[in-house]
Design a protein around this motif. Structure first.
Motif, PDB file in Angstrom:
ATOM      1  N   ASN A   2      31.126   7.577  -0.970  1.00 47.87           N
ATOM      2  CA  ASN A   2      32.530   7.926  -1.146  1.00 47.87           C
ATOM      3  C   ASN A   2      33.324   6.852  -1.896  1.00 47.87           C
ATOM      4  OD1 ASN A   2      32.279   6.190   1.106  1.00 47.87           O
ATOM      5  ND2 ASN A   2      34.215   6.920   1.949  1.00 47.87           N
ATOM      6  N   GLU A  43      31.793  14.306  -2.991  1.00 43.79           N
ATOM      7  CA  GLU A  43      32.909  15.201  -2.701  1.00 43.79           C
ATOM      8  C   GLU A  43      34.054  14.863  -3.633  1.00 43.79           C
ATOM      9  OE1 GLU A  43      33.870  14.626   1.408  1.00 43.79           O
ATOM     10  OE2 GLU A  43      31.962  15.418   2.108  1.00 43.79           O
ATOM     11  N   TYR A  61      35.573  13.609  -7.395  1.00 47.35           N
ATOM     12  CA  TYR A  61      34.271  13.162  -7.860  1.00 47.35           C
ATOM     13  C   TYR A  61      34.399  11.874  -8.674  1.00 47.35           C
ATOM     14  CZ  TYR A  61      32.745  17.866  -6.646  1.00 47.35           C
ATOM     15  OH  TYR A  61      32.465  19.035  -5.982  1.00 47.35           O
TER      16      TYR A  61
END
Length: 126
Positions: A70, A97, A100
């Motif tokens: 992330n 996620e 991006y």
């Protein structure tokens, strides 16, 4: 500026004079990761399997550095065949996620060990 090398046995070792990753200036830079299973030293049989293994290796290196996917801000995907772009994207999208990371994808003449895909990342630490 100091720089620290990052290594883990949960990803394949370097096959040349480079580090799995380097942390410097608040960033982590991973070396390109091939789709190799670190437990067996074997490549995935398909471009999808190699993409998954490559990203699992990136993830293991980042975890060793105290970071995660992330925090990835940029990836570079090297492909042996640009015709695999859609298949690589299907696997790639399961690891990230929105928002991006920024990304470049390029076809290259040849990858180390005749791999089908190689992925490197830049991560903001913290």
């Amino acid at each position: 500026m100091s720089k620290n090398t990052i290594t883990t046995e949960k990803a394949p070792g370097a096959i040349g004079p480079y580090s799995q990753a380097v942390e410097a200036g608040g960033f982590i830079f991973t070396s390109g990761q091939l789709g190799i299973d670190p437990a067996t030293g074997e490549f995935g049989a398909t471009v999808e399997e190699q993409t998954r293994l490559s990203l699992e290796n990136v993830k293991a290196i980042l975890e060793a550095a105290g970071a995660g996917l992330n925090q990835v801000v940029k990836t570079t995907v090297f492909l042996k065949d640009m015709n695999d772009f859609v298949r690589v994207n299907e696997v790639y999208s399961s690891f990230f996620e929105q928002p991006y990371p920024a990304r470049s994808a390029v076809e290259v003449a040849r990858l180390p060990k005749d791999a089908l895909v190689e992925i490197e990342t830049i991560v903001v630490k913290g």
